[in-house]
Design a protein around this motif. Structure first.
Motif, PDB file in Angstrom:
ATOM      1  N   UNK A  37     -67.367 -63.471 -19.827  1.00  0.00           N
ATOM      2  CA  UNK A  37     -67.879 -62.308 -19.616  1.00  0.00           C
ATOM      3  C   UNK A  37     -67.437 -61.238 -20.472  1.00  0.00           C
ATOM      4  N   UNK A  38     -65.999 -61.404 -20.800  1.00  0.00           N
ATOM      5  CA  UNK A  38     -65.569 -60.172 -21.740  1.00  0.00           C
ATOM      6  C   UNK A  38     -65.605 -60.769 -23.281  1.00  0.00           C
ATOM      7  N   UNK A  45     -58.019 -64.471 -23.860  1.00  0.00           N
ATOM      8  CA  UNK A  45     -56.702 -65.115 -23.589  1.00  0.00           C
ATOM      9  C   UNK A  45     -56.232 -63.856 -22.604  1.00  0.00           C
ATOM     10  N   UNK A  46     -56.596 -62.793 -22.945  1.00  0.00           N
ATOM     11  CA  UNK A  46     -55.807 -61.540 -22.226  1.00  0.00           C
ATOM     12  C   UNK A  46     -56.352 -61.465 -20.886  1.00  0.00           C
ATOM     13  N   UNK A  47     -57.418 -61.830 -20.540  1.00  0.00           N
ATOM     14  CA  UNK A  47     -58.362 -61.634 -19.283  1.00  0.00           C
ATOM     15  C   UNK A  47     -58.208 -62.840 -18.332  1.00  0.00           C
ATOM     16  N   UNK A  48     -57.821 -63.952 -18.998  1.00  0.00           N
ATOM     17  CA  UNK A  48     -57.758 -65.216 -18.166  1.00  0.00           C
ATOM     18  C   UNK A  48     -56.908 -65.062 -17.201  1.00  0.00           C
ATOM     19  N   UNK A  85     -46.661 -68.167 -19.892  1.00  0.00           N
ATOM     20  CA  UNK A  85     -47.549 -69.048 -19.746  1.00  0.00           C
ATOM     21  C   UNK A  85     -46.652 -70.332 -20.442  1.00  0.00           C
ATOM     22  N   UNK A 115     -65.424 -52.117 -13.701  1.00  0.00           N
ATOM     23  CA  UNK A 115     -66.444 -52.266 -15.048  1.00  0.00           C
ATOM     24  C   UNK A 115     -67.778 -52.206 -14.480  1.00  0.00           C
ATOM     25  N   UNK A 149     -54.378 -56.232 -16.909  1.00  0.00           N
ATOM     26  CA  UNK A 149     -55.887 -56.005 -17.268  1.00  0.00           C
ATOM     27  C   UNK A 149     -56.390 -55.055 -16.448  1.00  0.00           C
ATOM     28  N   UNK A 177     -64.933 -67.392 -15.116  1.00  0.00           N
ATOM     29  CA  UNK A 177     -65.786 -66.799 -15.780  1.00  0.00           C
ATOM     30  C   UNK A 177     -65.338 -65.406 -16.592  1.00  0.00           C
ATOM     31  N   UNK A 178     -64.058 -65.084 -16.305  1.00  0.00           N
ATOM     32  CA  UNK A 178     -63.635 -63.703 -17.168  1.00  0.00           C
ATOM     33  C   UNK A 178     -63.660 -64.006 -18.491  1.00  0.00           C
ATOM     34  N   UNK A 191     -50.664 -58.543 -11.440  1.00  0.00           N
ATOM     35  CA  UNK A 191     -50.667 -58.807 -12.911  1.00  0.00           C
ATOM     36  C   UNK A 191     -49.549 -60.092 -13.238  1.00  0.00           C
ATOM     37  N   UNK A 199     -65.579 -55.598  -9.301  1.00  0.00           N
ATOM     38  CA  UNK A 199     -66.091 -55.078 -10.242  1.00  0.00           C
ATOM     39  C   UNK A 199     -65.845 -55.581 -11.487  1.00  0.00           C
ATOM     40  N   UNK A 200     -65.021 -56.709 -11.731  1.00  0.00           N
ATOM     41  CA  UNK A 200     -64.829 -57.360 -13.009  1.00  0.00           C
ATOM     42  C   UNK A 200     -65.828 -57.997 -13.642  1.00  0.00           C
ATOM     43  N   UNK A 201     -66.812 -58.621 -12.773  1.00  0.00           N
ATOM     44  CA  UNK A 201     -68.080 -59.475 -13.040  1.00  0.00           C
ATOM     45  C   UNK A 201     -68.941 -59.301 -11.872  1.00  0.00           C
ATOM     46  N   UNK A 245     -74.585 -64.278 -22.971  1.00  0.00           N
ATOM     47  CA  UNK A 245     -73.814 -65.415 -22.940  1.00  0.00           C
ATOM     48  C   UNK A 245     -74.790 -66.565 -23.077  1.00  0.00           C
ATOM     49  N   UNK A 271     -65.935 -70.279 -21.372  1.00  0.00           N
ATOM     50  CA  UNK A 271     -65.730 -71.100 -19.978  1.00  0.00           C
ATOM     51  C   UNK A 271     -66.131 -72.543 -20.010  1.00  0.00           C
ATOM     52  N   UNK A 280     -71.989 -63.765 -13.577  1.00  0.00           N
ATOM     53  CA  UNK A 280     -71.045 -64.140 -14.339  1.00  0.00           C
ATOM     54  C   UNK A 280     -70.153 -65.367 -13.874  1.00  0.00           C
ATOM     55  N   UNK A 281     -70.147 -65.882 -12.595  1.00  0.00           N
ATOM     56  CA  UNK A 281     -69.161 -66.447 -12.154  1.00  0.00           C
ATOM     57  C   UNK A 281     -69.959 -67.782 -11.816  1.00  0.00           C
ATOM     58  N   UNK A 295     -59.832 -54.071 -15.823  1.00  0.00           N
ATOM     59  CA  UNK A 295     -61.221 -53.817 -15.501  1.00  0.00           C
ATOM     60  C   UNK A 295     -61.777 -53.651 -14.256  1.00  0.00           C
TER      61      UNK A 295
END
Ligand SMILES: Cc1cc2nc3c(=O)[nH]c(=O)nc-3n(C[C@H](O)[C@H](O)[C@H](O)COP(=O)(O)OP(=O)(O)OC[C@H]3O[C@@H](n4cnc5c(N)ncnc54)[C@H](O)[C@@H]3O)c2cc1C
Ligand code: SF4
Lengths: 513, 460
Positions: free
Chosen positions: A448-449, A478-481, B392, A145, A140, A444-445, B341, B63-65, A337, A457, B69-70, A142
């Motif tokens: 957020x996205x 699903x991709x950013x989780x 997963x 961002x 990912x 929260x990813x 990743x 910088x993702x959130x 949100x 969440x 957001x959290x 991000x």
């Protein structure tokens, strides 16, 4: 690599500047011959009305359009004053007459401008995009961002949004200022449909190019994620083939312009008289258009949505969705949100659906009752819907607000088809986002996205599957989780909705969440 | 089980005060509120006004959130559920008078006190620990400090090969700061991951350009005259020039507040299986709690993860509001993390070194970035646990398999049900099964899906 990217950015910005300057160059001269060619028989009066303009060479499009509008409006006003309602002209001649009166560099070398204002920015954009994430492992991307001026409502974002809004306003209500730009793509239009380019052809070109170029960006950005990549191929294909090429080729074959993947009520004028007449007047293929359109509405939507959720349309096929998923991807996190936003969303999107249904109901009723009944009211409804929903909402706000409110403002708050698909998805579908037991860490990813503003969440952290009418199944949550908690899937309806989930892992007691 | 009357104060308008608004404190408060309409609930934290997800701290730096957001719940949530919030530090506790004193706010009294004060980063007592540019990473204050400490720097060092260590590496890397990562063990997270998994992560860390130094510890930090750290020395005698040192050698319960009180503490606040401390109506949960006896032979006395904090809170909240109090019985262990990743999920028991009489089967994708291990009882063949890296797998599936002691062959025969990778991803389940068949001479197969099932993305 960095140098190539900077060079690409420079080319892009340079091309965009040229694009924005094109409306300001060239000369405009009107004469009786042009006027005669462009106006309808019953408007011969205009030949006289516009006489003062004949032979004048305007060095500026704005001056030309101003003069034209002055004479034209004065004439109409006089008619209204004299209460000669039958003679008032409602046709929009500004675009066609301006286009025909133009002569200048763009008209002399259209391909040169085509290359400079369209090809150059594309090449520039690709030079910027191809090296993206080149040496990075799949994953990912991000980082930063929320530090980005472009992506986080900084000055670049505000500038971009303002430009888009301005462009849409001119496109919908003042297209006569865009004639130079359409001349630039006349060649392409002639090649495809045998007709000179209208503002809508220009718009179609830009729209398709945006999806294609930004689609390539998606490939770089989500490399290693087959769901995102296949989905992006899909929206690129449907835009290029179904929304752009096929309709133009239909025109070449003397058929009505028709987008086979557009579905009422998104395609809100599908049942309007001129569309129906157009289809009925086009032989077997026209008949097919009508039947196919109706099948999509009454069978296609429920059946596909039952099996796949509304994503089959919204994030795989739809043009609005296609633009949102490509051009709009950098802005997806800007959607609101809050619970409040969700409440507003439900009122608005279902309100538009009701509006569209009522309008269409009137239209069809009128069609069969020979236009006696409520004819005027229907016309008004059409006009208001077209202005408020079709242009202002879907266009100006829908795209212009990407950098301010995220990339799905229209899909979320305004699209009546999304509302219809959503109702099916919520109540009769196999699609859901499954939550993986107790693995959520409430980071929260996902929320957020989520471009649709779903607080994902909120469900995931209580161990609950996500079943929401608005989910377009883009798969980004699903991709950013970071904990592998979310999985989009079509499965048996049993256990799909778990209203009172219990988080697994704790054997002491069972507490409903 | 204990009768309610013997467990805690059950008066109608009892005042329940929780110190700490982390996952354990908040889960407890929510559980109480769901089951008890009348209790007065106060939640205290010096760190932040509202509950936020500590596990997401890294994404703020990257910088993702943003902070908004959290937060797992919107701000209206607290008032709506009648939680009083006090954003202040508790400076003193009077356990006899049931009173709390604050840095700024006026003191309050409680009927029931729940201690959920979490942890603090461990320090080792290195030379130079006090230099500026040297810090641990646990909360919002640390995050702000790190913003300042890493502004415009070129190189950073992270000490400690665990979860927070690798997060720090990823954070610094996201800002184009070159990172040296000192790891004491032979491979990353040596206390938890078996060698293959550890090496897989090692390779990935290096793939990102991090200067990973295994079997290396820090000896000392040194600074220039300005009090800022400028280099470190390792036990190998090397000197590394660096402008930031992130200390991540683990956390320890945050119990400073209770030092020299009548509350019994060892490393953490000592509790029984009902989360009771030695003082009536005082309970402890989450990172700061230490069980006098392990809750289960496979568990530790102190477990400092998000999920256990949540289960503690849930169980205590239930106990405080029911007729009978239940002992804490954690189910099958589970945990997850992400190393740059590569996602990691684990269920059940997979120790770093195989125990006696424990069988193990490990599969790795040829690309070296996806791994799957399953452990089982060599005698009974019952599954004990799994590690999944880069793929997963389903929590529900393994919770059920391990709880019910499925034989390993049965697990393998149904492994396709455990696949939790997104649609269109290459499924590795078949490769895993093939490798398993090859190694154990079995002939287990999975049912082929019909065309229809594949088309509709489901087995009917
Ligand atoms: C960077 C980081 C990443 C992590 N990632 C993961 C992960 O991915 N998965 C996982 O399972 N676990 C993870 N953890 C561990 C997990 O976050 C903790 O186990 C969990 O947050 C502990 O929750 P808690 O409720 O016990 O305490 P905390 O969340 O620590 O909350 C305690 C609160 O009490 C407050 N407090 C303490 N003393 C006082 C006082 N005297 N007065 C007022 N307030 C006080 C503190 O300010 C703090 O806000 C991570 C931890 C960190 C630091
Ligand atoms: S991204 Fe994943 S872990 Fe984070 S809140 Fe969403 S579901 Fe939970």
């Amino acid at each position: 690599m960095k140098i190539i990217q900077y060079l690409g950015l420079a080319l892009f910005v340079g091309g965009l500047l040229l694009f924005s300057l094109i409306p300001f160059i060239g000369q405009f001269t009107l004469d009786a011959e042009i006027t005669d060619k462009k106006i309808k028989e019953e408007h011969q009066e205009l030949l006289e009305v516009l006489k003062p303009m004949y032979g004048n060479t305007y060095s500026h499009q704005i001056a030309f359009v101003n003069d034209f509008n002055n004479y034209f409006d004065a004439y109409n006003d006089r008619l209204k004053e004299e209460e000669k309602w039958d003679e008032v002209i409602y046709e929009d001649y500004a675009f066609s007459i301006t286009k025909a009166s133009a002569h200048g560099p763009v008209q002399q070398h259209p391909w040169l401008f085509f290359a400079g204002a369209l090809l150059l920015p594309i090449i520039g954009a690709l030079m910027y995009i191809f090296p993206l994430h080149r040496d990075e492992p799949d994953g990912i991307k991000n980082n930063g961002t929320y530090f980005s001026s472009m992506k986080n409502r900084g000055w670049l974002g505000i500038l971009t949004g303002t430009y888009l809004i301005g462009f849409y306003i001119i496109l919908y209500w003042n297209a006569e200022y865009l004639t130079n730009l359409t001349d630039m793509v006349d060649g392409l239009s002639m090649f495809l449909s045998g007709e000179p380019a209208s503002q809508w052809f220009l718009y179609g070109c830009l729209y398709t190019l945006a999806i294609l170029v930004m689609g390539i960006r998606m490939f770089r950005r989500y490399k290693g994620n087959p769901y995102q990549i296949i989905r992006t191929y899909s929206v690129m294909f449907f835009q290029l083939a179904f929304a752009f090429l096929i309709p133009e080729i239909l025109v070449l074959l003397n058929m009505p312009w028709h987008d086979f993947k557009n579905i009422w009520p998104l395609d809100y004028d599908f049942f309007f008289e001129y569309r129906i007449e157009g289809m009925l007047g086009s032989g077997a293929l026209g008949m097919f258009m009508l039947v196919w359109g109706i099948i999509l509405i009454i069978l296609g939507v429920p059946i596909f949505t039952y099996f796949y959720g509304k994503r089959w349309y919204c994030s795989w096929i739809c043009g609005c969705g296609g633009l949102a998923e490509t051009l709009g991807d950098p802005y997806r996190h800007l959607s609101d949100k809050s619970l409040k936003a969700w409440k507003i969303e439900r009122y608005m999107v279902h309100g538009v659906l009701v509006f569209a249904v009522v309008m269409t109901g009137f239209t069809i009723w009128n069609y069969f009752s020979g236009f006696g009944l409520l004819g005027d009211a229907t016309g008004m409804l059409h006009q208001w819907y077209g202005f408020l929903i079709g242009a202002a909402f879907a266009g100006v706000i829908g795209t212009g607000f990407y950098p301010f409110m995220g990339n799905r403002v229209w899909c979320r708050f305004g699209c009546p088809l999304a509302a219809y698909l959503g109702i099916v998805q919520r109540f009769k579908s196999r699609f859901r986002i499954t939550t993986n037991g107790g693995q959520c860490i409430s980071c929260g990813n996902c929320s957020t996205y989520c471009e649709m503003g779903i607080d994902v969440k909120w469900y995931a952290q209580r161990g609950q599957n996500i079943v929401r009418a608005s989910c377009v199944g883009c798969g980004i949550c699903s991709a950013v989780c970071p904990r592998g908690v979310l999985k989009l899937e079509n499965k048996s309806e049993k256990g799909r909705i778990n209203e009172h989930p219990i988080i697994i892992g704790n054997d002491s007691i069972k507490v409903e969440n | 089980m204990i009768e309610a009357a013997n467990y805690c104060n059950h008066s109608r308008d009892r005042h329940i005060v929780i110190i700490g608004n982390g996952i354990s404190g908040i889960t407890c408060a929510r559980t109480i509120r769901k089951r008890d309409h009348h209790a007065k609930i106060t939640i205290i934290s010096g760190e932040s006004q509202h509950f936020y997800s500590r596990t997401a701290l890294m994404y703020l730096y990257m910088g993702h959130m943003r902070y908004e957001n959290v937060k797992p719940y919107e701000d209206f949530f607290w008032e709506k559920n009648r939680f009083s919030l006090i954003h202040d530090w508790v400076t003193k506790v009077d356990l006899a008078e049931k009173k709390l004193f604050f840095k700024q706010s006026t003191d309050i009294t409680y009927d029931i006190l729940i201690i959920a004060t979490g942890s603090i980063p461990k320090k080792f007592g290195w030379k130079g620990e006090e230099l500026s540019g040297v810090q641990g990473f646990y909360g919002l204050q640390d995050l702000n400090e790190m913003e300042v400490n890493t502004k415009d720097i070129k190189h950073a060092t992270v000490v400690g090969g665990g979860l927070i260590g690798i997060e720090l590496c990823e954070m610094l890397h996201s800002r184009d700061i070159s990172v040296t990562f000192l790891v004491k063990d032979k491979h990353f997270w040596g206390s938890v991951l078996p060698e293959e998994e550890g090496s897989l992560v090692d390779r990935h860390i290096r793939e990102h350009g991090v200067d990973l130094r295994l079997s290396t510890t820090m000896e000392a930090m040194e600074g220039e005259g300005n009090g800022k750290v400028s280099r470190i020395k390792t036990d190998k005698g090397e000197t590394i020039n660096t402008q930031f040192v992130g200390l991540a050698i683990g956390v320890t319960p945050n119990v400073a507040l209770f030092q020299n009180t009548s509350l019994e503490i060892e490393t953490g606040v000592l509790v029984d299986p009902y989360f009771r401390t030695n003082i009536p109506n005082v309970f402890a949960i989450g990172d700061c709690a230490e069980f006098r006896e392990k809750p289960d032979e496979n568990r530790k006395n102190i477990e400092q993860v998000w999920y256990t904090g949540r289960m503690h809170g849930e169980t205590l909240g239930y106990n405080l509001t029911s007729d009978k109090a239940h002992t804490y019985q954690p189910g099958v262990w589970f945990n997850s993390a992400k190393f740059f990743d590569i996602e990691y999920q684990t269920y059940g028991k997979v120790p770093a070194t195989l125990e006696e009489k424990m069988g193990s089967f490990y599969w790795e994708h040829p690309n070296g970035k996806i791994g799957f291990r399953i452990t089982f009882d060599a005698k009974t063949q019952a599954i004990l646990g799994v590690n999944a890296l880069g793929l997963r797998v389903s929590h529900e599936f393994f919770d059920c398999a391990i709880n019910n002691q499925w034989k390993i062959n049965k697990v393998m025969a149904r492994l396709n049900e455990a696949d939790f990778d997104p649609e269109f991803f290459d499924s590795h389940i078949t490769s895993i099964l093939q490798a398993y068949n090859h190694r154990f001479g079995t002939q287990i197969t999975h049912k082929k899906l019909s065309f229809w099932s594949r088309l509709t993305g489901t087995s009917l």
